[in-house]
Design an enzyme around this catalytic site. Structure first.
Site, PDB file in Angstrom:
ATOM      1  N   ASP A 103      34.856  67.879  33.632  1.00 47.48           N
ATOM      2  CA  ASP A 103      34.728  69.126  35.388  1.00 47.48           C
ATOM      3  C   ASP A 103      35.411  70.099  34.784  1.00 47.48           C
ATOM      4  OD1 ASP A 103      37.006  66.796  35.772  1.00 47.48           O
ATOM      5  OD2 ASP A 103      36.652  67.852  37.565  1.00 47.48           O
ATOM      6  N   GLU A 197      37.235  64.196  37.131  1.00 50.50           N
ATOM      7  CA  GLU A 197      38.472  64.017  37.385  1.00 50.50           C
ATOM      8  C   GLU A 197      39.147  64.543  38.081  1.00 50.50           C
ATOM      9  OE1 GLU A 197      42.836  64.005  35.784  1.00 50.50           O
ATOM     10  OE2 GLU A 197      41.595  65.909  35.784  1.00 50.50           O
TER      11      GLU A 197
END
Ligand SMILES: [Zn+2]
Length: 433
Positions: A103, A197
């Site tokens: 991400d 994350e």
């Protein structure tokens, strides 16, 4: 002579052998551009996991690319964790893990990223075609000064680049390709690409048992040679202030306004211990939220320090501030509660110093000057280390993440791949179980 030893000696290992060649560099750049073109922005404060489905689009592509590289067990689970194994060729050495996140940060748009390669950077300011007001220069970002002659990659200035952490993914994929071709001695290499994350949930459903390694490396940020084996120790402090509320028309000598008590309490905290006044290895006390009214106020503060004694001192500071506030407001009630959040990853990594030492050795072998930098925040590696997967972080060669001026250096991404390749070999040579 053990089996391991003989196998290692059969394989012709020369320093040149492990250097990244121009084809690998080209492949790495193509990978990086392919990954940054895919929007994988994660989202804060949602119940679903992963927070955004689009992260799985990149996950699917990576599963296919891993299979194409011969990692036949590559797969993605329902949470969006991509895992795969590059089989080892030396028995009885520990498997190691390489980890990066899928991400990009919610702070800045990651939609329709147009990566621009500024070949052979000559120094001075880099301009952005999509945002004429924006500039990136060594004056604002000193790391850029060390990159003269390298190829710098930015966005067009209207989005982030997503080098965080697609540079890490591209470096790992290229290392996997190189390891597959080079036939260096190695144990099993486990790969993981993780969602979410950036919203602090990267390891929420990560199955460490299934991943099955004791040693791993995240490749997530920093310039060439940087390694992070330390994070803050983190506590949360909650101060509850009880006041006395009454109709303001009849309040004389009766009312105790908890909001005013809070104001005086905050004034007693040392200014120099705030995030905006501290850097490097200094800790801080940071009020992050306030809730309440006249009769009751609850203030939440995060406490951070690299040493546990620092956290103990911060608790004493809060207790003193409370005592001094009570002198001003004898009828107010002030309570302090401290909760443990996370602990410095160093405390775990010290259980087996090889995990850091081999990384430092791999960087030196690759001609880099290793620097160990503490992370002023948490990391997935800290949580993994706590769960028994000792995981320091390695550089990918970029800076200014989560911003429009985010950039990476192609040559430093290549160096990250090379460090991973050498690391795999060093574990096979010196990491016997
Ligand atoms: Zn990152």
């Amino acid at each position: 002579m053990s089996n391991t030893q003989s196998k290692i000696e059969q394989i012709n290992v020369t320093p040149e052998h492990q250097k990244i060649n121009p084809e690998h560099q080209k492949a790495l750049l193509e990978r990086f551009l392919r990954y940054t073109a895919i929007d994988t922005q994660s989202e804060n404060d949602v119940d679903r996991y992963p927070s955004t489905e689009k992260q799985k689009v990149l996950g699917e592509i990576l599963v296919q690319e891993l299979k194409d590289l011969g990692l036949s067990d590559a797969s993605m689970d329902s949470y969006g964790y991509v895992t795969a194994t590059l089989k080892g060729n030396v028995p009885s050495v520990p498997a190691i893990g390489f980890i990066a996140h899928l991400d990009t940060a919610p702070d800045v748009s990651g939609e329709n990223v147009k990566a621009i390669v500024h070949e052979n950077y000559r120094g001075g300011e880099i301009r952005f075609s999509g945002a004429p007001e924006l500039g990136l220069s060594p004056e604002d970002c000193s790391a850029l000064a060390d990159c003269v002659g390298e190829d710098i990659i930015t966005s067009d200035g209207t989005t982030l680049l997503g080098g965080d952490d697609k540079a890490g993914i591209a470096a790992i994929m290229t290392a996997v390709e190189m390891l597959g071709e080079l036939d260096l001695p190695r144990g099993d290499i486990r790969i993981a690409f993780t969602p979410d994350e950036e919203v602090g949930r990267g390891t929420e459903f990560f199955d460490t048992e299934r991943f099955g390694v004791r040693y791993a490396y995240t490749v997530d940020g920093g310039m060439k040679g940087e390694l992070s084996a330390e994070t803050f120790n983190a506590n949360t402090a909650i101060v509850t202030i009880g006041g006395i509320n009454i109709h303001p028309g009849k309040a004389k000598d009766v009312m105790v306004n908890a909001i005013q008590v809070l104001g005086d309490f905050l004034k007693k905290l040392p200014r120099e211990l705030t995030p905006q006044e501290t850097e490097d290895r200094e800790g801080f006390i940071h009020p992050v939220s306030v809730e309440g009214g006249v009769d009751k106020v609850v203030v939440k503060m995060i406490l951070r320090d690299f040493d546990l004694e620092g956290l103990t001192k911060q608790k004493a500071i809060l207790e003193e501030a409370i005592a001094a506030t009570k002198v001003l407001y004898p009828r107010a009630k002030l309570d302090l509660e401290i909760k443990e959040s996370y602990r410095n990853m160093r405390l775990h990594l010290e259980k087996d110093p090889r995990v850091v030492q081999f990384a430092l050795d791999a960087m030196e072998e690759a001609g880099l000057t290793p620097v160990s930098l503490p992370i002023r925040g948490g990391t997935d590696g800290a949580e993994l280390s706590r769960k028994g997967v000792l995981t320091p972080n390695l550089f990918y060669g970029g800076s200014n993440f989560h911003s429009f001026t985010e950039w990476v250096s192609l040559q430093q991404m290549c160096q990250a791949s090379e460090v991973l390749v050498r690391l795999a070999r060093i574990w096979a040579e010196r990491g016997k179980k």
